[in-house]
Design a protein around this motif. Structure first.
Motif, mmCIF file in Angstrom:
data_model
loop_
_atom_site.group_PDB
_atom_site.id
_atom_site.type_symbol
_atom_site.label_atom_id
_atom_site.label_comp_id
_atom_site.label_asym_id
_atom_site.label_seq_id
_atom_site.Cartn_x
_atom_site.Cartn_y
_atom_site.Cartn_z
ATOM 1 N N LYS A 134 0.904 -1.158 -0.104
ATOM 2 C CA LYS A 134 -0.085 0.063 0.019
ATOM 3 C C LYS A 134 0.797 1.311 -0.048
ATOM 4 O O LYS A 134 0.488 2.155 0.775
ATOM 5 N N GLN A 182 -3.548 -2.458 -5.781
ATOM 6 C CA GLN A 182 -3.952 -2.427 -4.286
ATOM 7 C C GLN A 182 -4.955 -3.141 -3.594
ATOM 8 O O GLN A 182 -4.729 -4.045 -2.770
ATOM 9 N N LYS A 227 -4.188 -6.918 -4.250
ATOM 10 C CA LYS A 227 -2.791 -7.337 -4.323
ATOM 11 C C LYS A 227 -2.462 -8.212 -5.282
ATOM 12 O O LYS A 227 -1.439 -9.091 -5.152
ATOM 13 N N ASN A 281 -11.729 -1.658 -3.205
ATOM 14 C CA ASN A 281 -11.387 -1.961 -2.206
ATOM 15 C C ASN A 281 -12.088 -3.046 -1.348
ATOM 16 O O ASN A 281 -11.516 -3.554 -0.567
#
Length: 690
Positions: free
Chosen positions: A185, A209, A212, A445
């Motif tokens: 990150k 991010q 990953k 996310n």
């Protein structure tokens, strides 16, 4: 400029078989490998005799050199002193092997930190042991390359900087691994600024991010092209070693603490050879782009971008004004083009005197006056002019939509993809809106979980009949190729798929000229299905004077509501709906129905970001210019323009045929149906004229 940049790679990601590795890299035109896994065994496990008798002769046979040894040095726990002593002995052997291979570099790490412990508590111990390693390397005139990686002390840039400063040895330098910083990150650009004085070597690996997951270089958040552009511009010469991590390979299990399936989660449908070749092609394309960027005619580096604009009507005229006013740094308006003679008078009055006017876009493209073109013409012309510009090696920015039908847009995209040195962008200005950027980040996310439903009602496009009567081409199949979907709603179609992904099936009911005297659609209700089973609706029209703008994304762990493209409410559940469904009793549910305990289930965040029309368009041009000059990632790559057109086409086709349309659809069928409507429209005009 790139003659001293050498591509290498961890060849064990191709195959565990050493011969296959060497054959593959040779066929790709590579001259170097980073050696790590050889015939199902780590290189460090081989003896010096085995190196001399098998590995080195094999390398000589294929005329392949070794850029670095991918060693496991430093991959023991920092408090494992017995393991450290074994690694001291191992490093001695590897340094001798490096000398035999005439290899200058050995890749290594800075020790695993015990779980749940503060890395800073081990700082002094890490430095002490790394200095011992560096002293061994100095003895053999070898350079140790520290790789940043999760779970070790030097995982983030600040701790890497501490290592380099404290070890302070010419035999201890840095590898910059883009993906590993992303997965921790970190912002790779900030990492690069902090560490560039210590970087000796680059690992070409990319990642995102949110999950990953490793991705093909240049397609993730590593900012590879931007960083390499700066490094090469400032004199970097050396190796770029590919470490794709796109597929599971045999030696991966020996390199990581966690399960390999937690590292490479997605089956990309590739084998080792094809994944390696894909990474190689992508890296070569990045280098071509950098080389083109750092060279102009005469061999000088481009310092500013000279823009030409085709079409200086309402939108094109605004772009021209913003450029002329200097609102886009390092960009200069040098030419404009329009077929309307009145626009020449406008240009003479409103634009700087040195801006040249053309009435034929081909003449402007051939003029050598511009480096980049912005296309703001009627929709059908967008891909046609873009193809001409790309064929002349001009950077190309296209106003929305990318075109009228996907078949022509695909032709434009394929040409652009064959010219990776060029910057090709779309004017999707809403992607610069902080509101939608924040929403995309929340969804990407996983903060609201897996999407279950999406709904967008966007009926704020009220247009009176007088609007349509202004021009004969407006709201026609032959002039615009559609109505509200082609003219007003492309930004929302783009944002919808950009944030939520592309659906797999569309069913739509379009009303054509239902409330206005036009041939094209002025009312749209579309239903979509996504590959994961989620559903969605998209509703738009041009006859609702009161208008509604309401965008809702429902996930299994929360919900996002956007009202008026300004106010956002995010509800994040503390447990997923599936978990609540299993856990809650009927009594619990009864309490919830009475409004009791809801605050225990979710948290609420609200924020509001006002509309930023105008600055958004300028920001797209700023980003496009930075992409040309610096390699900055595009917010709206041109090749993504096809997605909104595909949605629009699918809605049209579904309504025309009266059935579900699966994506991708038959593009020839769509074009045939569109041409029928163009012919019918022309026939109706002839009858009216008669």
């Amino acid at each position: 400029m790139l003659q001293n940049i050498h591509i290498s790679g961890f060849s064990d990601e191709i195959s565990s078989d050493f011969t296959t590795q060497l054959e593959t890299v040779k066929n790709l035109g590579m001259n170097y490998i980073s050696i790590r896994g050889v015939n199902e065994k780590n290189f460090s496990e081989y003896s010096i005799d085995e190196l001399n008798e098998y590995i080195k002769p094999k390398l000589v046979e294929y005329n392949i050199k070794v850029s670095s040894i991918g060693s496991p040095i430093g991959k023991v726990f920092v408090d494992d002193n017995e393991g450290f002593e074994k690694q001291v002995d191992l490093l001695e052997k590897l340094c001798k092997m490096a000398n035999i291979l005439d290899c200058k570099y050995i890749r290594m790490f800075s020790f695993y930190i015990p779980k749940d412990k503060n890395p800073e508590d081990y700082r002094d111990e890490v430095i002490k042991k790394l200095k011992i390693f560096a002293s061994i390397a100095e003895k053999y005139n070898v350079i140790l390359l520290h790789e940043n990686e999760k779970d070790i002390y030097g995982d983030i840039a600040s701790r890497c900087l501490t290592i380099f400063k404290e070890v302070d040895s010419d035999n201890f330098k840095g590898i910059f691994d883009f993906a590993n910083f992303v997965q921790c990150k970190e912002d790779t650009k900030e990492c690069y600024k902090l560490l560039k004085d210590y970087i000796e070597y680059y690992h070409i690996k990319d990642a995102n991010q949110a999950d990953k997951e490793n991705v093909v270089c240049g397609t993730g958040e590593g900012k590879i092209e931007e960083i390499l552009t700066d490094a090469i511009r400032n004199g970097y010469e050396g190796f770029l070693t590919m470490e794709p991590h796109l597929v599971i390979f045999d030696s991966l299990k020996d390199l990581e603490l966690e399960d390999v399936h937690d590292i490479i989660k997605t089956d990309k449908g590739l084998d080792g050879k094809s994944a390696y070749a894909l990474q190689y092609k992508s890296l070569v394309d990045i280098l071509k782009s950098i080389d083109f960027r750092l060279k102009t005619i005469g061999g000088r580096e481009m310092k500013e971008v000279r823009f030409g604009i085709v079409g200086i009507g309402q939108m094109g005229g605004s772009h021209a004004t913003w450029l002329a006013e200097g609102k886009v740094k390092n960009a200069r308006l040098t030419a404009v083009c329009d077929v309307n003679p009145e626009k020449k008078e406008w240009a003479l009055e409103k634009l700087p005197k040195d801006v040249k006017f053309f009435d034929n876009y081909i003449d402007m493209l051939d003029s050598k006056e511009i480096d980049a073109v912005l296309i703001a013409t009627p929709h059908y012309d967008h891909p046609v002019i873009a193809i001409e510009a790309l064929n002349r090696d001009l950077h190309t920015l296209v106003e929305k939509p990318a075109g009228v039908y996907t078949k022509k847009v695909r032709e434009m995209n394929e040409l652009a993809e064959s010219k990776p040195h060029l910057t090709f962008g779309m004017m999707f200005n809403q992607r610069t809106n902080p509101l939608y950027q924040k929403i995309k980040e929340i969804v990407s996310n996983g903060e609201i979980g897996e999407i279950r439903r999406t709904n967008w009602i966007i009926t704020t496009w009220w247009r009176p009949q007088a609007y349509y009567d202004m021009s004969s081409w407006r709201a026609t199949w032959s002039g615009e190729g559609g109505g509200v979907l082609a003219n007003q709603a492309p930004h929302q179609l783009d944002l919808w798929q950009w944030i939520c992904g592309m659906p797999s099936k569309v069913r739509a009911n379009l009303q054509f000229g239902s409330h206005r005297n036009i041939a094209v659609e002025d009312d749209v209700t579309a239903f979509v299905e996504y590959p994961n089973g989620a559903t969605g609706t998209f509703i738009t029209c041009t006859h609702d004077i009161l208008g509604t703008d309401r965008f809702e994304i429902h996930g299994d762990k929360g919900k996002i509501l956007v009202e008026g493209s300004k106010k956002v409410t995010v509800k994040r559940m503390k447990e997923s709906e599936n978990e609540l469904n299993k856990r809650l009793t009927f009594a619990d549910v009864a309490n919830l129905f009475r409004g009791e305990g809801m605050s225990d289930i979710f948290d609420v965040e609200e924020f509001e970001i006002p509309d930023q029309w105008g600055t958004q368009h300028i920001n797209v041009m700023i980003n496009f210019t930075e992409a040309i000059l610096e390699g900055t990632p595009l917010l709206a790559p041109g090749t993504e323009g096809i997605k909104g057109v595909m949605l629009s086409n699918a809605m049209h086709l579904s309504s025309w045929l009266g059935k579900d349309v699966e994506l991708p659809f038959n593009e020839d069928l769509y074009l045939s149906e569109l041409n029928k409507r163009i012919e019918e429209e022309a026939k109706n005009k002839e009858e009216v004229f008669v």
